[in-house]
Write an enzyme that holds these catalytic residues in place. Sequence first.
Site, PDB file in Angstrom:
ATOM      1  N   GLU A   1       0.839  -1.218   0.000  1.00 51.79           N
ATOM      2  CA  GLU A   1       0.000   0.000   0.000  1.00 51.79           C
ATOM      3  C   GLU A   1       0.863   1.253   0.000  1.00 51.79           C
ATOM      4  OE1 GLU A   1      -2.288  -0.327   3.585  1.00 51.79           O
ATOM      5  OE2 GLU A   1      -3.569  -1.924   2.835  1.00 51.79           O
ATOM      6  N   PRO A   2       1.716   1.439  -1.004  1.00 48.70           N
ATOM      7  CA  PRO A   2       2.598   2.608  -0.984  1.00 48.70           C
ATOM      8  C   PRO A   2       1.852   3.888  -1.349  1.00 48.70           C
ATOM      9  CG  PRO A   2       2.837   1.464  -3.054  1.00 48.70           C
ATOM     10  CD  PRO A   2       1.872   0.642  -2.232  1.00 48.70           C
ATOM     11  N   GLY A   3       2.176   4.959  -0.680  1.00 48.99           N
ATOM     12  CA  GLY A   3       1.649   6.266  -1.060  1.00 48.99           C
ATOM     13  C   GLY A   3       2.823   7.161  -1.411  1.00 48.99           C
ATOM     14  N   ARG A   4       3.495   7.621  -0.357  1.00 51.59           N
ATOM     15  CA  ARG A   4       4.581   8.584  -0.492  1.00 51.59           C
ATOM     16  C   ARG A   4       5.648   8.178  -1.527  1.00 51.59           C
ATOM     17  NH1 ARG A   4       5.990  11.735   4.053  1.00 51.59           N
ATOM     18  NH2 ARG A   4       5.015  10.091   5.297  1.00 51.59           N
TER      19      ARG A   4
ATOM     20  N   TYR B   1       4.719  18.464  11.202  1.00 48.77           N
ATOM     21  CA  TYR B   1       5.680  17.447  11.635  1.00 48.77           C
ATOM     22  C   TYR B   1       7.097  18.001  11.771  1.00 48.77           C
ATOM     23  CZ  TYR B   1       1.963  14.818   9.256  1.00 48.77           C
ATOM     24  OH  TYR B   1       0.760  14.343   8.810  1.00 48.77           O
TER      25      TYR B   1
ATOM     26  N   CYS C   1      -1.450  33.430   9.808  1.00 51.96           N
ATOM     27  CA  CYS C   1      -1.245  34.030  11.123  1.00 51.96           C
ATOM     28  C   CYS C   1      -0.997  32.957  12.175  1.00 51.96           C
ATOM     29  CB  CYS C   1      -2.501  34.824  11.419  1.00 51.96           C
ATOM     30  SG  CYS C   1      -2.397  35.780  12.841  1.00 51.96           S
ATOM     31  N   GLU C   2       0.089  32.198  11.995  1.00 56.71           N
ATOM     32  CA  GLU C   2       0.486  31.130  12.926  1.00 56.71           C
ATOM     33  C   GLU C   2       2.003  31.105  12.874  1.00 56.71           C
ATOM     34  OE1 GLU C   2      -1.573  28.508  14.296  1.00 56.71           O
ATOM     35  OE2 GLU C   2      -3.448  29.075  13.316  1.00 56.71           O
TER      36      GLU C   2
ATOM     37  N   TYR D   1       0.972  13.895   0.415  1.00 61.25           N
ATOM     38  CA  TYR D   1       0.505  14.582   1.619  1.00 61.25           C
ATOM     39  C   TYR D   1       0.694  16.096   1.503  1.00 61.25           C
ATOM     40  CZ  TYR D   1       0.761   9.731   3.045  1.00 61.25           C
ATOM     41  OH  TYR D   1       0.606   8.367   3.085  1.00 61.25           O
TER      42      TYR D   1
HETATM   43  N1  LLP Z   1      -1.585   2.077   4.366  1.00 62.42           N
HETATM   44  C1  LLP Z   1      -2.081   2.575   5.520  1.00 62.42           C
HETATM   45  C2  LLP Z   1      -2.988   1.744   6.305  1.00 62.42           C
HETATM   46  C3  LLP Z   1      -1.723   3.865   5.933  1.00 62.42           C
HETATM   47  O1  LLP Z   1      -2.208   4.337   7.078  1.00 62.42           O
HETATM   48  C4  LLP Z   1      -0.848   4.644   5.144  1.00 62.42           C
HETATM   49  C5  LLP Z   1      -0.470   5.997   5.548  1.00 62.42           C
HETATM   50  C6  LLP Z   1      -0.376   4.087   3.942  1.00 62.42           C
HETATM   51  C7  LLP Z   1      -0.751   2.808   3.590  1.00 62.42           C
HETATM   52  C8  LLP Z   1       0.553   4.827   3.032  1.00 62.42           C
HETATM   53  O2  LLP Z   1       1.771   5.057   3.651  1.00 62.42           O
HETATM   54  P1  LLP Z   1       3.012   5.685   2.841  1.00 62.42           P
HETATM   55  O3  LLP Z   1       3.488   4.657   1.849  1.00 62.42           O
HETATM   56  O4  LLP Z   1       2.538   6.908   2.182  1.00 62.42           O
HETATM   57  O5  LLP Z   1       4.005   5.943   3.907  1.00 62.42           O
HETATM   58  N2  LLP Z   1       0.528  12.906   6.485  1.00 62.42           N
HETATM   59  C9  LLP Z   1       1.745  12.221   6.870  1.00 62.42           C
HETATM   60  C10 LLP Z   1       1.722  10.765   6.485  1.00 62.42           C
HETATM   61  C11 LLP Z   1       0.542   9.998   7.074  1.00 62.42           C
HETATM   62  C12 LLP Z   1       0.518   8.563   6.640  1.00 62.42           C
HETATM   63  C13 LLP Z   1      -0.733   7.899   7.043  1.00 62.42           C
HETATM   64  N3  LLP Z   1      -0.885   6.542   6.624  1.00 62.42           N
HETATM   65  C14 LLP Z   1       2.936  12.948   6.267  1.00 62.42           C
HETATM   66  O6  LLP Z   1       2.744  13.961   5.587  1.00 62.42           O
HETATM   67  O7  LLP Z   1       4.079  12.551   6.465  1.00 62.42           O
END
Ligand code: LLP
Length: 428
Positions: A286-289, A330, A358-359, A387
């Site tokens: 489940e990659p996002g970043r 963060y 204004c923060e 993100y």
């Molecule tokens: N699967 C689940 C269940 C998750 O909770 C997440 C991210 C992912 C996959 C994707 O993770 P990644 O591959 O993107 O690391 N807003 C924060 C990151 C929050 C991540 C939440 N969960 C930031 O900007 O660093």
Amino acid sequence: MIIFDSTLLPESVPESFLQTSSGLTCDGVPIAGIADAVGTPVYVYAAGAIRQAYQRLDTAFAGYPHRIHFALKSNSTLALLRLLRELGSCADANSVGELQVAERAGFTPEQLVFTGVGKTREELAYAVGRGVAAINAESPGELDRIAEVARALGKAAKVALRVNPDIDAKSHPKISTGMKVNKFGVPIEDAPQLYRERLGTPELQMVGVHIHIGSQITSVEPMVRAATALSDLAIALKADGVPLEHVDLGGGLGVSYDGQPVLSEADYAEAVLPALRRCGLPVVLEPGRSLVAAAGVLVATVVDIKTFPGGRRFAVLDAGMTELIRPAMYGAFHRIVPVAAVEPGTADETWDVVGPICESSDVFGRDRALPPLRVGDRLAILDAGAYGAVMASNYNRRLLCPEVLVDAGGWAIIRRRQTLDDILALEV
Ligand code: LLP
């Protein structure tokens, strides 16, 4: 590891974004031209970088049955989802909104997994009704609610239980999810009993086991521990007669925000595959970043310059924490580079780059080495593809900024700038 932005680092740029004699370019297209046409702030994404990141991950796992479910929470703009779908990606949704956006981008229900703490009954009913590939269940109560809504719909739901292995992802505490202090999943030691109990529930098909210990993980050790815990549990469950079809390792692979080398997709695969091979089940990732962060920049214009006694110099941008909240939320480090070409031999100065909100947390970077700046100059904040846009807000009645996709030497607006009328349309 997120790097706190207190040090002066040389700010180099990732591959798709190059500083050339015509200024910063995105896959060969000058960013200044896009900003001239669309205005700032604006997100600019490189399709090429997304394709490359997807291929790197897919290739790294090529020797093992796997499915890549892109985590929509990192960026769910339709054009990017369609691009990923065409590459063969599936999707991971964290709300009914994300499920529906994924479907509008062309993903079929069988290509979706549904994750998330606190899914409502309505959300569960939607997912069960559509027949998603797996609902990643968070608790015994949620398993019961899934069974209830499935019974009411006359369907069976495919479920994977999310387990919490109490493993420190060694990332930022705000994005670590795999420890007992975190709200996520069920304690891993409770899982065998929960699976055994549910084997007799015809509405629940317990097809998988799910784990996700955190995000922006940059060391292999927590990844290996998570994969080992997942695989050991799957082996035990299979021995118990649970007809598992997959294990889900979650997301979490980190990216380099400072330009220094980090764990590659190949390192990640090499580290986790031995553990996964022991259970032999196909793996869901489940990659996002790691797929989109480096593919996006936030382009902003300097609207004011301020100097304080002692020499602190502020460049105030037309973008702030409302466009990109990661530094404020963060303490995350993002490289900041000029959009215009810099005359060779220009000496850098030290700048604090801040937003207009204004923060006092509305700071993109302190003590950054940048060329002399004037009002009207543009800066690009790098690695903002994940993100970034998805976490933007209307705080201070600011309008969500547009997004542009650069592909095959051209570019297109993939989301227009919000208008005040768009926002006020909701109000009575
Ligand atoms: N699967 C689940 C269940 C998750 O909770 C997440 C991210 C992912 C996959 C994707 O993770 P990644 O591959 O993107 O690391 N807003 C924060 C990151 C929050 C991540 C939440 N969960 C930031 O900007 O660093």
